[in-house]
Design a protein around this motif. Structure first.
Motif, PDB file in Angstrom:
ATOM      1  N   VAL A   4       0.506 -43.054  31.575  1.00 55.22           N
ATOM      2  CA  VAL A   4       0.801 -41.814  30.830  1.00 55.22           C
ATOM      3  C   VAL A   4       1.698 -40.915  31.671  1.00 55.22           C
ATOM      4  N   PHE A   5       1.330 -40.782  32.948  1.00 54.42           N
ATOM      5  CA  PHE A   5       2.116 -39.933  33.856  1.00 54.42           C
ATOM      6  C   PHE A   5       3.551 -40.452  33.972  1.00 54.42           C
ATOM      7  N   ASN A   6       3.665 -41.769  34.126  1.00 48.25           N
ATOM      8  CA  ASN A   6       5.009 -42.361  34.242  1.00 48.25           C
ATOM      9  C   ASN A   6       5.825 -42.134  32.978  1.00 48.25           C
ATOM     10  N   TYR A   7       5.143 -42.213  31.824  1.00 47.18           N
ATOM     11  CA  TYR A   7       5.866 -42.001  30.571  1.00 47.18           C
ATOM     12  C   TYR A   7       6.296 -40.536  30.440  1.00 47.18           C
ATOM     13  N   LEU A   8       5.398 -39.627  30.812  1.00 43.10           N
ATOM     14  CA  LEU A   8       5.708 -38.197  30.694  1.00 43.10           C
ATOM     15  C   LEU A   8       6.910 -37.799  31.543  1.00 43.10           C
ATOM     16  N   ARG A   9       7.096 -38.479  32.660  1.00 45.61           N
ATOM     17  CA  ARG A   9       8.194 -38.099  33.540  1.00 45.61           C
ATOM     18  C   ARG A   9       9.451 -38.946  33.274  1.00 45.61           C
ATOM     19  N   SER A  10       9.339 -39.888  32.345  1.00 42.55           N
ATOM     20  CA  SER A  10      10.443 -40.834  32.163  1.00 42.55           C
ATOM     21  C   SER A  10      11.599 -40.223  31.372  1.00 42.55           C
ATOM     22  N   MET A  11      12.771 -40.805  31.570  1.00 42.32           N
ATOM     23  CA  MET A  11      13.946 -40.341  30.850  1.00 42.32           C
ATOM     24  C   MET A  11      13.828 -40.693  29.371  1.00 42.32           C
ATOM     25  N   PHE A  13      11.231 -40.590  27.547  1.00 33.90           N
ATOM     26  CA  PHE A  13      10.453 -39.533  26.909  1.00 33.90           C
ATOM     27  C   PHE A  13      11.311 -38.269  26.770  1.00 33.90           C
ATOM     28  N   GLY A  14      12.092 -37.986  27.818  1.00 39.54           N
ATOM     29  CA  GLY A  14      12.993 -36.826  27.782  1.00 39.54           C
ATOM     30  C   GLY A  14      13.967 -36.929  26.620  1.00 39.54           C
ATOM     31  N   ILE A  15      14.529 -38.115  26.453  1.00 43.87           N
ATOM     32  CA  ILE A  15      15.500 -38.326  25.364  1.00 43.87           C
ATOM     33  C   ILE A  15      14.804 -38.199  24.008  1.00 43.87           C
ATOM     34  N   LEU A  16      13.601 -38.771  23.919  1.00 45.43           N
ATOM     35  CA  LEU A  16      12.844 -38.674  22.662  1.00 45.43           C
ATOM     36  C   LEU A  16      12.604 -37.201  22.309  1.00 45.43           C
ATOM     37  N   LEU A  17      12.225 -36.404  23.315  1.00 41.44           N
ATOM     38  CA  LEU A  17      11.978 -34.982  23.062  1.00 41.44           C
ATOM     39  C   LEU A  17      13.246 -34.278  22.606  1.00 41.44           C
ATOM     40  N   LEU A  18      14.372 -34.596  23.277  1.00 39.31           N
ATOM     41  CA  LEU A  18      15.648 -33.967  22.893  1.00 39.31           C
ATOM     42  C   LEU A  18      16.013 -34.305  21.452  1.00 39.31           C
ATOM     43  N   VAL A  19      15.799 -35.572  21.090  1.00 40.47           N
ATOM     44  CA  VAL A  19      16.132 -35.998  19.720  1.00 40.47           C
ATOM     45  C   VAL A  19      15.241 -35.272  18.713  1.00 40.47           C
ATOM     46  N   CYS A  73       9.630 -29.090  29.153  1.00 38.24           N
ATOM     47  CA  CYS A  73       9.484 -28.431  30.466  1.00 38.24           C
ATOM     48  C   CYS A  73       8.694 -29.330  31.418  1.00 38.24           C
ATOM     49  N   LEU A  74       7.630 -29.913  30.889  1.00 43.37           N
ATOM     50  CA  LEU A  74       6.803 -30.800  31.717  1.00 43.37           C
ATOM     51  C   LEU A  74       7.628 -31.994  32.185  1.00 43.37           C
ATOM     52  N   ASN A  75       8.345 -32.586  31.254  1.00 45.87           N
ATOM     53  CA  ASN A  75       9.184 -33.745  31.577  1.00 45.87           C
ATOM     54  C   ASN A  75      10.237 -33.379  32.626  1.00 45.87           C
ATOM     55  N   LEU A  76      10.867 -32.212  32.421  1.00 47.27           N
ATOM     56  CA  LEU A  76      11.907 -31.790  33.377  1.00 47.27           C
ATOM     57  C   LEU A  76      11.305 -31.521  34.758  1.00 47.27           C
ATOM     58  N   SER A  77      10.116 -30.886  34.772  1.00 53.63           N
ATOM     59  CA  SER A  77       9.475 -30.591  36.069  1.00 53.63           C
ATOM     60  C   SER A  77       9.177 -31.884  36.809  1.00 53.63           C
TER      61      SER A  77
ATOM     62  N   VAL B 218      22.296 -36.786  25.485  1.00 55.71           N
ATOM     63  CA  VAL B 218      21.688 -38.120  25.303  1.00 55.71           C
ATOM     64  C   VAL B 218      22.706 -39.196  25.695  1.00 55.71           C
ATOM     65  N   TYR B 219      23.954 -39.006  25.258  1.00 56.01           N
ATOM     66  CA  TYR B 219      25.008 -39.979  25.615  1.00 56.01           C
ATOM     67  C   TYR B 219      25.117 -40.098  27.144  1.00 56.01           C
ATOM     68  N   LEU B 220      25.169 -38.948  27.813  1.00 52.53           N
ATOM     69  CA  LEU B 220      25.353 -38.972  29.276  1.00 52.53           C
ATOM     70  C   LEU B 220      24.167 -39.637  29.974  1.00 52.53           C
ATOM     71  N   HIS B 221      22.964 -39.390  29.461  1.00 58.36           N
ATOM     72  CA  HIS B 221      21.792 -40.035  30.065  1.00 58.36           C
ATOM     73  C   HIS B 221      21.828 -41.551  29.851  1.00 58.36           C
ATOM     74  N   LEU B 222      22.181 -41.929  28.612  1.00 59.21           N
ATOM     75  CA  LEU B 222      22.240 -43.366  28.337  1.00 59.21           C
ATOM     76  C   LEU B 222      23.266 -44.048  29.230  1.00 59.21           C
ATOM     77  N   ARG B 223      24.376 -43.360  29.420  1.00 68.42           N
ATOM     78  CA  ARG B 223      25.460 -43.994  30.178  1.00 68.42           C
ATOM     79  C   ARG B 223      25.226 -43.959  31.684  1.00 68.42           C
ATOM     80  N   LEU B 224      24.783 -42.793  32.161  1.00 68.09           N
ATOM     81  CA  LEU B 224      24.657 -42.650  33.618  1.00 68.09           C
ATOM     82  C   LEU B 224      23.363 -43.250  34.157  1.00 68.09           C
TER      83      LEU B 224
END
Lengths: 411, 262
Positions: A4-11, A13-19, A73-77, B218-224
């Motif tokens: 769970v911790f690894n997923y919370l800090r993963s990119m 998850f970050g991308i999913l949140l942004l989407v 915020c959690l993901n970014l931290s 998202v594009y930049l993360h996917l690429r970089l």
């Protein structure tokens, strides 16, 4: 737990949140926000229940949108912490690791010479390890990504505080009068006008603030884009209005009273006879036969103001128009219609200057972080007598650049 | 003054026709002519911007026409700079029509010069809108290059190195555009605090700028980070261009908000 911790800090998850934030934002712009429930029922018919259930009428204040921001915020931290650890550990022994790399591209002797000159020209620092030369530049560039992510985190946190913590009130104030705040602060509006010296549309007030401890500001000009700060208060020229101005003279006593009118008002001495102020129109057109057409909207100013009132006498209402300078006498009262008075609507915000400064600092940090990330990419090139290899955390830039420049010298 | 604008518009149109004809029939002379006509169009366009700025006594960036006009100029400028630096002409066939497309949108907007409204009279005006011009131009050129990439892959008309160069150039343009889009959003936030008392108001234009920012993030993360390259990322950038256009023109056309200046 570790998963769970690894997923919370993963990119990922970050991308999913942004989407998800982007999708919520789309909904928040496509569906008008903050309208009355009846409006949604009328506009979206049977679908309105879903809108209200999912809080799509107030997306940006909904629990799930705020939850997404908190998770971001959690993901970014977490990813910032991880990133700085990686950056620090990767920097250790980097030169030695680069020196041990095999040549990725083999060059002719002339190509090697040219590359040496090329890297020196670009002010790369040279370091010699045995037979190998290491050229490096912009080592701090590896921190760009960390700085950017940290600044985004700070922006979200300070931004949320700056958005939701200040107290904001909107007040109208007639020129020459004051607004009193709950803590005893007095905001005095000396004057207001809606055109500048050249006649261009502008909205300017002159204000003076007196704090409860007696400190008083200079007389300051307040206009759009030029707020005024004093103590914890920040004042904004928010809106404006135009009030009718009527002087009433009692013909028996000779006493007078001035009234500034912004809404329907009944002016009478005995409650039976007087005038009912309806409204003030900014402009009118009078045709050759004397008929008047009232104009309700003009751009900012009142070029030809005209009053609409009703004279009330013996229970009879008589609609009447009056121009500034006109007088109406009803029984023993004389009503003199003056030029209208323009007054400002001021937004008064109780702010923390420190919070604003921190937010602007986070903005600056983000720009710097992005600039470092994209335009100060670390250069780490290993060169020997047969060719070169590009190392370091972001090698693509150098690989492409050298690949294009030294293509003709490749073996 | 309209004459200068339409002269530039017609010249861009001629350049695009020459470029397409030259590319279709592989005539170098036509391609060269297209480039010179394009440079001429850009010169006339620059003159128009200057003349309009002098006539308006401000930066000509205040309404949809002026922004679209500057946007088209930005696309043209970027094409000229890139072509000069890369010494390659394949960019023109995709970037010239992009400039013409934006110019066409500008031509459809009301062109009269208006006094700058009080809310726009700020030191942030140039920074905020100028950055938007640079950012959107970079995204549009990146999308155009990606389209070229997809066509080249489909026709197998470019070698691996050329494809890598296109892919890399698109990424660099996105990085450039992303930096300036960030400047747009952050300078806009500071300006909004001065003008409207809040850094962020969830105004449709703000929100769509944020959505555009998220898409390119998202594009930049996917690429970089995920090292994604090639066709998928090219599709990503091509699909992102309509979002940029929506943020620029669609929001003002279909949504009402604080950025509705005409």
């Amino acid at each position: 737990m570790k998963k769970v911790f690894n997923y919370l800090r993963s990119m990922r998850f970050g991308i999913l949140l942004l989407v998800l934030i982007a999708l919520c934002s789309v909904a928040g712009t496509v569906i008008p926000q903050g309208r009355a429930v009846a409006w949604y029922a009328q506009t979206y018919r049977s679908f309105h229940g879903v809108i209200l259930l999912l809080r799509l009428n107030r997306v940006f204040e909904s629990w799930y949108f705020i939850a997404l921001l908190v998770l971001l915020c959690l993901n970014l931290s977490l990813c910032s912490l991880l990133r700085i650890r990686k950056v620090v550990s990767a920097a250790r022994g980097e030169t030695e690791r680069a020196a041990g790399l095999p040549d990725a591209v083999r060059l002719t002797p002339e190509g090697v010479e040219r590359l040496r000159a090329y890297l020196t020209d670009r002010r790369c620092r040279r370091e010699r390890i045995g037979e190998v030369e290491i050229y490096r530049k912009h080592s701090f560039g590896r921190c760009g990504s960390f700085i950017t992510h940290l600044s985004i985190l700070l922006t979200v946190v300070f931004g949320a505080l700056a958005l939701y913590t200040p107290t904001v009130v909107d007040r109208d104030c007639m020129p020459g009068e004051s607004i009193f705040m709950e803590d005893g602060t007095e905001i005095h509006v000396r004057d207001f006008r809606i055109a500048d010296e050249t006649g261009r549309l502008d909205y300017q007030s002159h204000v003076q603030v007196t704090l409860p401890d007696g400190r008083r500001s200079e007389l300051a000009e307040l206009k759009v884009n030029h707020p005024f700060s004093f103590g914890p208060w920040k004042l904004f020229q928010q809106t404006f209005g135009t009030a009718g101005s009527v002087t009433v003279t009692n013909l028996e006593t000779g006493g007078t009273d001035d009234f500034l009118l912004t809404e329907q008002t009944y002016l009478s001495a005995d409650g039976v006879t007087g005038i009912l102020y309806d409204t003030l129109y900014p402009d009118y057109i009078r045709d050759p036969s004397g008929n008047v057409t009232l104009i309700t909207i003009t751009e900012g100013s009142y070029p030809n103001p005209i009053y609409q009132v009703q004279v009330i006498s013996d229970g009879v209402f008589t609609p009447t128009l009056a121009l500034p300078g006109d007088e109406l006498t009803v029984m023993n009262l004389r009503f003199t219609f003056n030029a209208p008075v323009e007054y400002p609507g001021i937004r008064i915000k109780h702010v923390s200057p420190l919070l604003n400064a921190l937010l602007v600092a986070a903005f600056t940090l983000m720009i710097a972080g992005l600039y470092i990330t994209f335009f100060c990419e670390p250069v780490l090139v290993k060169l020997d007598s047969e060719g070169y290899a590009v190392a370091g955390p972001k090698p693509e830039h150098m690989r492409v650049e050298l690949g294009e420049e030294f293509r003709e010298f490749e073996v | 003054m309209k004459f200068i604008f339409f002269a530039a518009f017609v010249l861009y149109g001629i350049a695009v026709i020459l470029e397409f004809t030259g590319a279709a029939f592989k005539k170098d002379k036509l391609l060269k002519s297209a480039w010179f006509v394009f440079l001429g169009a850009f010169a006339v366009h620059t003159v128009f911007l200057i003349v309009r700025g002098i006539a308006a006594k401000r930066l000509p960036l205040s309404n949809q026409f002026e922004f679209a006009n500057a946007f088209a100029w930005g696309v043209a400028l970027m094409l000229i700079v890139l072509r000069g630096r890369l010494k390659t002409d394949w960019l023109s066939v995709v970037a010239m029509p992009a400039a013409l497309l934006v110019m066409t949108y500008a031509a459809l907007q009301p062109m009269e010069i208006r006094d700058l409204m009080p809310a726009l009279r700020s030191a942030w005006f140039g920074v905020h809108i100028g950055s938007a011009v640079l950012s959107y131009s970079a995204f549009v050129i990146a999308g155009s290059i990606s389209l070229r990439y997809l066509l080249a892959v489909k026709k197998q008309s470019a070698d691996e190195r050329a494809l890598r160069q296109m892919d890399y150039l698109s990424y660099r343009l996105v990085a450039f555009g992303f930096l300036f889009l960030t400047v747009v959003i952050l300078s806009g936030a500071i300006w909004a605090e001065q003008a409207w008392s809040a850094f962020w108001t969830w105004d449709p234009k703000e929100v769509w700028a944020l959505i555009t920012w998220i898409i390119y993030a998202v594009y930049l993360h996917l690429r970089l980070r995920m090292k994604r390259r090639g066709t998928a990322m090219a599709w990503f950038l091509v699909i992102a261009v309509p979002v940029v256009f929506f943020t620029f023109a669609g929001v003002n056309t279909f949504m009402h908000g604080l950025h509705t200046y005409g």
